[in-house]
Structures are given as structure tokens and as C-alpha cells.
Design a protein around this motif. Structure first.
Motif, PDB file in Angstrom:
ATOM      1  N   VAL A  62     -10.842  -3.160 -15.175  1.00 52.48           N
ATOM      2  CA  VAL A  62      -9.792  -2.113 -14.898  1.00 52.48           C
ATOM      3  C   VAL A  62     -10.559  -0.800 -14.208  1.00 52.48           C
ATOM      4  N   ARG A  63     -10.248  -0.422 -12.913  1.00 47.24           N
ATOM      5  CA  ARG A  63     -10.818   0.960 -12.474  1.00 47.24           C
ATOM      6  C   ARG A  63      -9.753   1.914 -12.368  1.00 47.24           C
ATOM      7  N   VAL A  64     -10.008   3.253 -12.803  1.00 47.36           N
ATOM      8  CA  VAL A  64      -8.954   4.430 -13.027  1.00 47.36           C
ATOM      9  C   VAL A  64      -9.512   5.224 -11.859  1.00 47.36           C
ATOM     10  N   LEU A  65      -8.688   5.726 -10.877  1.00 42.56           N
ATOM     11  CA  LEU A  65      -9.001   6.572 -10.038  1.00 42.56           C
ATOM     12  C   LEU A  65      -8.015   7.895 -10.407  1.00 42.56           C
ATOM     13  N   ASP A  66      -8.465   8.903 -11.227  1.00 39.47           N
ATOM     14  CA  ASP A  66      -7.686  10.039 -11.138  1.00 39.47           C
ATOM     15  C   ASP A  66      -7.901  11.268 -10.252  1.00 39.47           C
ATOM     16  N   ARG A  67      -7.114  12.334 -10.273  1.00 40.03           N
ATOM     17  CA  ARG A  67      -7.175  13.152  -9.229  1.00 40.03           C
ATOM     18  C   ARG A  67      -7.120  12.277  -7.813  1.00 40.03           C
ATOM     19  N   SER A  68      -6.091  11.449  -7.523  1.00 39.62           N
ATOM     20  CA  SER A  68      -6.098  10.762  -6.469  1.00 39.62           C
ATOM     21  C   SER A  68      -4.608  10.518  -6.172  1.00 39.62           C
ATOM     22  N   ARG A  69      -4.135  10.666  -4.816  1.00 42.47           N
ATOM     23  CA  ARG A  69      -2.807  10.605  -4.539  1.00 42.47           C
ATOM     24  C   ARG A  69      -2.511   9.548  -3.744  1.00 42.47           C
ATOM     25  N   VAL A  70      -1.478   8.706  -4.153  1.00 36.09           N
ATOM     26  CA  VAL A  70      -0.676   7.757  -3.440  1.00 36.09           C
ATOM     27  C   VAL A  70       0.211   8.483  -2.095  1.00 36.09           C
ATOM     28  N   THR A  71      -0.382   8.253  -0.881  1.00 36.92           N
ATOM     29  CA  THR A  71       0.461   8.848   0.234  1.00 36.92           C
ATOM     30  C   THR A  71       1.530   7.676   0.634  1.00 36.92           C
ATOM     31  N   GLY A  72       1.272   6.619   0.520  1.00 34.65           N
ATOM     32  CA  GLY A  72       2.260   5.644   1.228  1.00 34.65           C
ATOM     33  C   GLY A  72       1.946   4.337   0.860  1.00 34.65           C
ATOM     34  N   LEU A  73       2.721   3.423   1.351  1.00 34.81           N
ATOM     35  CA  LEU A  73       2.549   1.798   1.167  1.00 34.81           C
ATOM     36  C   LEU A  73       1.974   1.345   2.377  1.00 34.81           C
ATOM     37  N   LEU A  74       1.031   0.351   2.187  1.00 37.40           N
ATOM     38  CA  LEU A  74       0.632  -0.723   3.314  1.00 37.40           C
ATOM     39  C   LEU A  74       1.803  -1.888   3.584  1.00 37.40           C
ATOM     40  N   GLY A  75       1.944  -2.293   4.769  1.00 36.91           N
ATOM     41  CA  GLY A  75       2.848  -3.589   4.925  1.00 36.91           C
ATOM     42  C   GLY A  75       4.159  -3.260   5.616  1.00 36.91           C
ATOM     43  N   ASP A  76       5.088  -3.843   5.444  1.00 34.97           N
ATOM     44  CA  ASP A  76       6.209  -3.696   5.877  1.00 34.97           C
ATOM     45  C   ASP A  76       7.523  -3.867   5.017  1.00 34.97           C
ATOM     46  N   ALA A  77       8.743  -3.891   5.567  1.00 35.44           N
ATOM     47  CA  ALA A  77       9.813  -3.927   4.637  1.00 35.44           C
ATOM     48  C   ALA A  77       9.933  -5.337   3.854  1.00 35.44           C
ATOM     49  N   GLY A  78       9.397  -6.186   4.596  1.00 35.57           N
ATOM     50  CA  GLY A  78       9.174  -7.616   4.019  1.00 35.57           C
ATOM     51  C   GLY A  78       8.058  -7.731   2.839  1.00 35.57           C
TER      52      GLY A  78
ATOM     53  N   PRO B  64      10.904  -6.089  -0.923  1.00 32.58           N
ATOM     54  CA  PRO B  64       9.640  -6.473  -0.496  1.00 32.58           C
ATOM     55  C   PRO B  64       8.982  -7.268  -1.514  1.00 32.58           C
ATOM     56  N   ALA B  65       8.386  -8.596  -1.124  1.00 38.06           N
ATOM     57  CA  ALA B  65       7.208  -9.156  -1.840  1.00 38.06           C
ATOM     58  C   ALA B  65       6.156  -7.907  -2.279  1.00 38.06           C
ATOM     59  N   GLY B  66       5.275  -8.446  -3.270  1.00 35.10           N
ATOM     60  CA  GLY B  66       4.045  -7.711  -3.602  1.00 35.10           C
ATOM     61  C   GLY B  66       4.339  -6.224  -4.079  1.00 35.10           C
ATOM     62  N   PHE B  67       5.622  -5.801  -4.593  1.00 37.32           N
ATOM     63  CA  PHE B  67       5.991  -4.468  -4.898  1.00 37.32           C
ATOM     64  C   PHE B  67       6.751  -4.426  -6.000  1.00 37.32           C
ATOM     65  N   VAL B  68       6.473  -3.615  -7.144  1.00 43.57           N
ATOM     66  CA  VAL B  68       7.358  -3.571  -8.338  1.00 43.57           C
ATOM     67  C   VAL B  68       7.390  -2.033  -8.853  1.00 43.57           C
ATOM     68  N   VAL B  69       8.759  -1.667  -9.309  1.00 45.11           N
ATOM     69  CA  VAL B  69       8.836  -0.215  -9.755  1.00 45.11           C
ATOM     70  C   VAL B  69       9.090  -0.399 -11.243  1.00 45.11           C
ATOM     71  N   LEU B  70       8.531   0.229 -12.161  1.00 43.68           N
ATOM     72  CA  LEU B  70       8.764   0.372 -13.629  1.00 43.68           C
ATOM     73  C   LEU B  70       8.776   1.849 -14.128  1.00 43.68           C
TER      74      LEU B  70
END
Length: 464
Positions: free
Chosen positions: A132-148, A309-315
Motif C-alpha cells: 500500500v502506497r499513500v499519496l496525500d496532498r495529491s489531486r485526481v484530475t481525471g480518468l484514463l481510458g474510455d467509456a468502455g 465501464p470495466a475497471g472502475f468502481v464507486v463506493l
């Protein structure tokens, strides 16, 4: 560095850390990166991205059991750090809309402490896990991939942008989740949303509990009565670590609690019963009044999207966030982590994993939604969906059921199991419960709070 079995978790709160625990402990996943926008504290201190964190929180037994299974020994660690394990309803003095709930021992309980302590103990254990690696003070700006298929995330950290490829991305970033926007950027269809907003405001202040008489003191909770057709107001006194009482007052639109310290006690005394105000009238305050207004029930219907989309989960709260007064959010998050583990066991990281998890998560979120939104919709000036005829029929049944439960312990035990999310709401429609509800209560509920003699000494200050 990021191999084909790398997973990313967006959000370092409770839901995110539980997801990271599940992923790091599964043989199909080698490494997990947790990306958190805030700076994660080293101790049990509040986190900026959790504005509701300073208000009353209790972890229901259903959630506590799941977290203990994921992180063995965590319950003992909470208690060693000062948390309380209080029986439900034995450790509660609770005024329901229908009357005072009797107290007796059951298998259900709550873990009572500050949210900062609860998160800190979990966070410590997760950060020590291999992989487990924790990156704090980091912001996700978007997803890679496509709608599938989602294949990773874009991250900005201290002005540096980076792409993190991943076989699975889990968004557990809470109420402020940007998943609908990120999915739209990939070409996915819009995400439908349910909203029930009662305009609830929370006001919380911490007090020093009278010592030593207050050791083992129960949660004291005065609930609102929606049948009065007036703003709903509640008061909760919760024992937390350090010999303190955390007191949270709440009020729906038109009946909001004050931020003014001079009016805090008076507002508590103005409830249906003044017991919480009386308890803190002479207690020493240990800080200011803290206020939060972002308490709407909001559910994002990812489960209704035609193509997930495969590979993506929201909790967690990123799927459904509830009015915190009902105390179900953390237990729902724990149940969703258990779903993630079960579906990983079934599918591994195969394409069918994400859709299977998302459908099951919607069912669990619906449990919390029915408790929270189904109650909030009864108060005046609520914004969101209007109550249906079925809702009104359910309310009449529920009111009679609660009155019956105050007088019939077997029915109350079923109610406690459902309230703690240890049993589905359908249990309250079983023939045995329905027949007892039809017959109704046999006696009136007590007119005064069911304190023990020792607790009454605290209430009356005889022990001071």
C-alpha cells in the motif's frame, strides 16, 4: 512500477482505506496506491476534507464487525485509544418519536468516539500493510481510458502531473466526488441523481464530562417527531475519548441550531425533552461551537447507467451520502468494502468485476437511503422528491410498529437489528412483526428518560 495488477483508490477516508485493505489483501492485486487530496494527519486530528467529521459519529455493530474482519484487532485498538463500546439499546437513553426506548442487553452495539480517532486507528493499520502506497496532498484530475474501460487516473501533486495506470480504480472520495464529470469526459452517459434535502444544520460542541461518575455514561439522544409538522430538531450527547462529551444539535429548514455559544444550551433544552441541555448546563466547554450545513441525502444512480465501464468502481459517500443523524454512513461503507472483497473472490480483476460490484453497492446504499431519506422527507420544506402514497402508508405502519416496539421486546429487538443494519428492513414486514404491529402496544411508554440510579446521580449532579 505500476504493473498489470496495480489498483488505485481515490480518497483516504474510511471508505477508501477499507477498499485499500480489501485490495491489498487479495491475491489478484500486487500494489495499491491511495490518492488523497488532503494532508493526512499522523494523529487523531480532524481532516480538512471531512467537514462533518467534528460532529457526532457512532459506528454500528454491523460495520464494526466487518471492519474487524478486514483488520483483526482494530476494535481493541479503538477501545485502547479511549473509544467506548456501548450496547444497543442498553447503552442508549433514546427518545424516539413515539416515546422512550427501554434498555436491555442485545448482541448489537455501537463504537463511540470522535471520527478523527476512528479514522486514525484504521489509517495507521492500512498504511502499514505491504503493497500500500499513500499519496496525500495529491489531486485526481481525471480518468484514463474510455467509456468502455477505465485504465487509470491522472494525478496532480505539488504542481507535477502524472498518469497512474491501473487494472482497477476505486473512487471513494466522498460527497464531493467528481465521478459523474470524469465519466462524462470519457463519453459516458449522464448520471441520474436522487436528492432529499431537509436543510439540516448541525451544531456541535465538546464538553468535559463530570468525573469519575460519567464513566460508562450512555449515549443520550432526543429525536425529532415528524408527525408534529414542524422543523425536526434533535440532540445527541455522545461519550468520546478523553473523558469528554460530544454534543451535536441539529435542526431542519426553519429550525436550525445556533452557532452562538450563548444560545447552545437553551436550544438543547428546547427539544421535545430538555435532558441533553440539562446535562451540559454546568459542564465545562472545551472548544467553540462548530457548524455544518452540507447534510443533504444525495444518491448517484450509477446502477442505472446502460453501460458501466470495466475497471472502475464507486463506493461510500461518492455513491450515496446520508443525513449523518441516522449514523449509517460508516456501516454502509464497511458493507460495500465487504462486497468488493466478495466480488474480487468471484471475478478477480476480470472485466465483469466492476459492474457486479456497482450493482451490489446500489442495493446496500438503498438500505441507508430508506432510513435517512425516507425519514427526512417527512419534515416541512424538504427539497427533492415528494412523498408518494406508498410512503404515507409506510409511515403509518412504521409509527405503529415503533409504538409497539416500545412495549414488546421481541419486536424492539427486530427493530434494533434493522436500525443497526444487521438485518434487512424486510424483517419488519414478517408475519410475526406485522401481527404484533396490528395488535399494537399494550401499555404507554415511560414519560421520563430510563436512566439508572448511577446515571441519575450524574444528571442531578449528586456525584459532583
Amino acid at each position: 512500477m505500476y504493473g498489470p495488477t496495480h489498483a488505485v483508490v481515490v480518497g483516504g477516508g474510511l471508505a477508501g482505506m477499507l477498499a485499500a485493505t480489501v485490495l491489498a489483501g487479495h491475491p489478484t492485486v500486487d500494489t495499491v496506491t491511495v490518492v488523497e487530496r488532503d494532508e493526512l494527519p499522523d494523529g487523531a486530528t480532524e481532516r480538512r476534507g471531512l467537514p462533518q467529521g467534528h460532529h457526532a459519529h457512532v459506528l454500528m455493530s454491523s460495520g464494526a464487525r466487518i471492519i474487524e474482519g478486514l483488520l483483526p484487532g482494530v476494535t481493541r485498538a479503538w477501545l485502547d485509544a479511549g473509544a467506548h463500546r456501548l450496547g444497543l439499546p442498553h447503552g442508549y437513553v433514546m427518545l424516539l418519536p413515539q416515546g422512550w426506548l427501554p434498555r436491555w442487553e442485545t448482541e448489537e452495539f455501537v463504537v463511540s468516539c470522535s471520527r478523527a480517532l476512528l479514522d486514525h486507528v484504521v489509517r495507521q493499520r492500512v498504511r502499514r500493510r505491504a503493497g500500500v502506497r499513500v499519496l496525500d496532498r495529491s489531486r485526481v484530475t481525471g480518468l484514463l481510458g474510455d467509456a468502455g474501460r477505465v485504465t487509470g487516473v491522472r494525478v496532480s501533486r505539488e504542481g507535477v502531473d502524472e498518469e497512474l495506470p491501473a487494472a482497477l480504480v476505486v473512487d471513494a472520495s466522498g460527497r464531493a466526488s467528481r465521478s459523474p464529470r470524469w465519466l462524462a469526459e470519457l463519453g459516458a452517459e449522464p448520471v441520474a441523481e436522487d436528492l432529499v434535502d431537509s436543510g439540516l444544520r448541525y451544531a456541535t460542541r465538546i464538553f468535559r464530562a463530570p468525573q469519575p461518575a460519567a464513566r460508562g455514561f450512555p449515549v443520550v439522544n432526543v429525536q425529532a417527531d415528524p408527525t408534529r409538522h414542524r422543523p425536526g430538531q434533535t440532540a445527541a450527547l455522545v461519550p468520546i475519548e478523553g473523558g469528554r462529551w460530544l454534543v451535536t444539535l441539529s435542526g431542519t429548514r426553519g429550525g436550525e441550531p445556533p452557532a452562538d455559544e450563548r444560545r447552545f444550551v437553551a436550544f438543547a433544552r428546547g427539544m421535545r425533552h430538555p435532558v441533553v441541555g440539562d446535562l451540559i448546563a454546568d459542564a465545562e466547554p472545551l472548544g467553540p461551537v462548530r457548524v455544518t450545513n452540507s447534510t443533504a441525502n444525495r444518491r448517484r444512480r450509477f446502477d442505472r447507467m446502460g453501460r458501466w465501464p470495466a475497471g472502475f468502481v464507486v463506493l461510500g459517500d461518492a455513491v450515496a451520502s446520508f443525513n449523518p443523524v441516522y449514523g449509517h454512513g460508516m456501516s454502509v461503507a464497511a458493507k460495500e468494502a465487504a462486497i468488493l472483497r466478495a466480488e474480487l473472490d468471484r471475478h478477480g480483476l476480470a472485466p465483469g468485476l466492476a459492474g457486479s460490484v456497482q450493482r451490489a453497492v446500489a442495493d446496500v446504499a438503498d438500505e441507508g437511503w430508506q432510513h435517512a431519506a425516507g425519514s427526512d422527507i417527512r419534515f416541512p420544506d424538504v427539497r427533492g422528491a415528494a412523498p408518494s402514497t406508498i410512503d404515507r402508508i409506510r409511515w403509518r405502519y412504521q409509527d405503529r410498529l415503533f409504538r409497539t416496539a416500545l412495549d414488546r421486546r421481541p419486536i424492539a429487538e427486530e427493530l434494533i437489528r434493522v436500525f443497526s443494519l444487521s438485518a434487512p428492513s424486510s424483517r419488519l414486514l414478517s408475519p410475526r412483526v406485522a401481527l404484533a404491529t396490528l395488535r399494537g402496544p399494550r401499555a404507554a411508554s415511560p414519560s421520563e428518560p430510563p436512566f439508572t440510579a448511577r446515571e441519575l446521580a450524574v444528571v442531578r449532579r449528586d456525584a459532583l
